[in-house]
Design an enzyme around this catalytic site. Structure first.
Site: not given
Ligand code: MG
Length: 382
Positions: A178, A225, A235, A295
């Protein structure tokens, strides 16, 4: 619903302070007017830049580090993925329609007539989708090689999100997959954009493993966190394979934040995230361009600083823990180098060991991890 895509490693309060800073002589501010009022006043590019400052908690600040051409590509990349994430996170959206849209969103991103009404749980996200034609036109103004990367990553991410819209994150493997879809692919896409810009070597885009780790380290930090914030949404992202060892229900931890079991679970989650850091070091060493380096590196330093505060901290279960004020500002204002970045990593890596009792499994794991990390850190620069 909390947007999960590449969640910011910065706290909004810190970002607000940051955005007031004068960056390289150029004042960078969030327009005061609501995004809806800016639609008729701004051209496509200016609207997209304004939208970026409104919809991203930290990205707008770090993106200022990049040269103009790459900055535009990264801005569009972010807005397209933000739009995709808005669809993923909209729990009012009929499921079947949502899956179809997630899987086809890369095609809509090339259609100047495409807009979506009333999607998104946040005003600015809804405005972004209502005026998505502006994003599409800005997208079309980019060079071919940038456009190809954006379409490819959007296609893969949309399909991954659709797969996970139908199943939960249960195992650590699910968790990694995921996170790969929603953040690892951002890392992969950014490497592609860096290579395409010519500022970085063509080899960088081949390092999918390291690019993926860059995204996973940030995403996992934010998932850990945001335990408390995400707990009451529809979810959750903490894998049951980990928390199930310590409790019967994920909400146990917020009710028993000081329980050693709760803290052991938290620390295992942090240890899992830390395993990506040696790859982050390898990745950052490959970067040649200073602005690209900053960056890429700033969010990573913020992430380890966040993990150091979160680790073994009962407050993680009951609210949002705060990272030292001003760290982000310092990282941006003083041109962050590789050497300084590695010093930060080393400094924070000691915090985890210090907070862990000796002669425990966790201490052993952390010691091995710190040894690997230090080997990478102390490698001579090529
Ligand atoms: Mg999302």
């Amino acid at each position: 619903m909390i947007p999960t895509l590449y969640k910011s490693a910065l706290h909004p309060r810190e970002v607000r302070a940051l955005l007031k800073l004068t960056l390289k002589g150029q004042q960078f501010t969030i327009p005061k007017e609501p995004l809806a009022q800016l639609v008729s006043k701004l051209d496509d590019q200016a609207f997209c830049c304004a939208a970026l400052t409104k919809v991203s908690r930290s990205f707008a600040a770090v993106i200022q580090q990049l040269p103009e051409d790459l900055k535009n590509a990264v801005c569009v990349f972010y807005l397209v993925l933000r739009a995709l994430d808005t669809i993923e996170d909209d729990m009012q959206f009929p499921q079947e329609e949502k899956l179809k849209l997630l899987r086809s969103f890369h095609i809509h991103t090339q259609d100047e007539n495409f807009t979506l009404q009333n999607v998104g749980d946040h005003e600015d996200y809804r405005i972004l989708l209502e005026h998505y034609d502006k994003v599409v036109r800005f997208f079309k103004s980019l060079d071919d090689h940038y456009r190809e990367v954006i379409v490819e990553i959007t296609k893969k991410m949309g399909n991954g999100m659709a797969d996970f819209a139908e199943k939960k994150v249960v195992t650590v493997k699910d968790y990694d997959l995921y996170c790969h879809y929603v953040a690892g692919l951002v890392g992969v896409g950014l490497s592609d954009l860096f290579s395409a810009s010519g500022l970085e070597s063509p080899d960088l885009k081949e390092r999918h493993d390291l690019s993926n780790s860059m995204g996973l380290f940030l995403q996992k930090t934010n998932i850990i966190r945001d335990y408390h914030e995400d707990l009451f949404s529809d979810r959750t992202f903490w894998p049951e394979e980990i928390w199930g060892k310590y409790a019967d229900d994920l909400s146990y931890f917020t009710k028993n934040p000081h329980d050693p079991k709760s803290l052991a679970c938290l620390n295992e989650m942090v240890m899992n995230a830390l395993t990506h850091l040696p790859d982050v070091v390898d990745y950052l060493r490959l970067l040649k361009n200073k602005s690209v380096f900053r960056f890429a590196a700033i969010p990573q330093v913020m992430a380890i600083a966040t993990l150091a505060v979160v680790f073994n901290n009962p407050k993680t279960f009951t609210g949002v823990v705060k990272v030292r004020k001003g760290l982000a500002a310092r990282l941006i204002l003083y041109d962050l180098s590789l050497e300084e970045t590695l010093k930060y990593f080393k400094k924070y890596s000691r915090v985890f060991l210090r907070k862990t009792p000796k002669n425990t499994d966790l201490h052993k794991q952390l010691s091995e991890w710190a040894a690997t990390l230090n080997r990478k850190i102390e490698m001579p620069e090529k």
